[in-house]
Design an enzyme around this catalytic site. Structure first.
Site, PDB file in Angstrom:
ATOM      1  N   GLY A  71       0.996  -1.246   0.113  1.00 45.10           N
ATOM      2  CA  GLY A  71       0.174  -0.036   0.025  1.00 45.10           C
ATOM      3  C   GLY A  71       0.565   1.299  -0.115  1.00 45.10           C
ATOM      4  N   HIS A  72       0.383   2.004   0.483  1.00 45.19           N
ATOM      5  CA  HIS A  72       0.251   3.682  -0.281  1.00 45.19           C
ATOM      6  C   HIS A  72       1.741   4.153   1.170  1.00 45.19           C
ATOM      7  CE1 HIS A  72      -3.427   5.518   1.047  1.00 45.19           C
ATOM      8  NE2 HIS A  72      -3.073   4.972   1.942  1.00 45.19           N
ATOM      9  N   ALA A  73       2.557   4.546   1.158  1.00 44.76           N
ATOM     10  CA  ALA A  73       3.850   5.171   2.131  1.00 44.76           C
ATOM     11  C   ALA A  73       3.817   3.917   2.681  1.00 44.76           C
ATOM     12  CB  ALA A  73       2.786   6.120   2.762  1.00 44.76           C
TER      13      ALA A  73
END
Length: 339
Positions: free
Chosen positions: A235-237
């Site tokens: 997922g993001h980050a």
């Protein structure tokens, strides 16, 4: 290739005829009389007696074998190195296929090969000796190091950065939008712009149909030497440390941090905003819902210490029997009280 030359190239001790001709490598059960095999797991030791292989790579603890042997401190690694002596994957010749579409501001390093229907966007920078197979797509502003390989239908989205010697297997997606939506008062969802990027460090391999999402702000980062299996979602980050092993169908929710040398077995799930320490191992189908300190091995859903989980699952199998025993005690209790 003669067995003695193989031993020399691998740095193994040779027990047997150095002039034996080896034509290839194969598994214990499949190898023929002119092939080299290996034994890395002592559990399969009895199979040495039945293998038809001409020679075998074994660990230093192994006793004398009936066939010639290469004695290694790491038989599995040396088997992989032996494979490289016999198998060389096809590499396209340098050049650009006439159906490829390359933006005028893109720059490719010397010795690169660009296959049919590849698309490379504006201001892309790709280092030397890259191989982009058919239908690979590189969006604008991407920067990529030397010896890059993108197999068919791999995609690198805008402005992502990729280091040296990175391999993207078929359908791997780097930098797709992170899954970010803000809920409005009326229950509808407002898409959060994903303005960040993905950074892939050196010597990473990302296998088929894995997805590494870009961050809303900042970056998603995959550390050097990490290997990401098929159908993994990051997922993001998120930040993945060096030399991580993330096996098929694992899913890591946004803003989670994995340390160095982490191993996630197949179908592991990790919720968002967690910290997973260095050298952590998470066994298959586990669900991680809290931080895991460095060096731990955890199992289950929710995941907890692996040794405790093994004891718990042993009890779990006996629950029907324990339930019957409790019922018997409950039935006997009134009689005991009467006595």
């Amino acid at each position: 290739m003669r067995l003695g030359e193989i031993a020399k190239q691998l740095g193994c001790e040779l027990r047997g005829d150095p002039d034996m001709e080896i034509t290839g490598v194969a598994g214990l059960e499949e190898a023929g009389a002119s092939e080299l095999t290996f034994l890395a797991n002592p559990r399969y030791l009895p199979k040495i007696q039945t293998t038809k292989a001409g020679a075998i790579i074994v660990g230093r603890e192994a006793r004398e074998t009936a066939i010639p042997a290469l004695v290694s401190s790491n038989p599995y690694l040396d088997f992989a190195r032996a494979l490289e002596l016999f198998y060389h994957p096809p590499r396209p010749a340098p050049g650009v296929h006439p159906t490829a579409v390359i933006a005028p501001t893109a720059r490719l390093g010397e010795g690169s090969s660009v296959g049919p229907y590849v698309v490379i966007g504006e201001r892309v920078r790709i280092g030397r000796h890259a191989v982009l197979h058919a239908h690979a797509t590189i969006y604008e502003g991407v920067e990529i190091g030397d010896d890059f390989c993108a197999h068919s239908h791999a995609v690198v989205r805008e402005f992502c950065r990729i280091g040296h010697r990175v391999i993207l297997q078929n359908g791997a997606i780097i930098g797709a939008d992170g899954y970010g939506f803000a809920r409005r008062a009326d229950g509808t969802h407002h898409k959060i712009p994903q303005s960040g990027i993905v950074v892939i460090e050196d010597d990473v391999e990302i296998q088929a149909h894995a997805a590494i999402d870009r961050a809303a702000v900042g970056e998603t980062r995959i550390g050097r030497g990490s290997k990401i299996d098929n159908l993994v979602q990051i997922g993001h980050a998120c930040r993945v440390g060096a030399n991580a092993i993330i096996c098929a169908q694992a899913g890591i929710a946004g803003s989670t941090v994995l340390g160095d040398n982490v191993v996630l077995a197949g179908q592991v799930g990790i919720i968002n905003h967690l910290s997973i320490g260095d050298n952590v191992q998470v066994t298959a189908q586990s669900g991680v819902g809290r931080d895991v300190p460095a060096g731990q091995k955890v199992s289950g859903s929710p995941a907890f210490d692996n040794r405790q989980w093994l004891r718990a699952t042993a009890v779990f199998e006996k629950l029907p029997e324990l339930q019957r025993a409790v019922r018997r005690l409950e039935e006997e209790k009134p009689q005991m009280n009467a006595d």
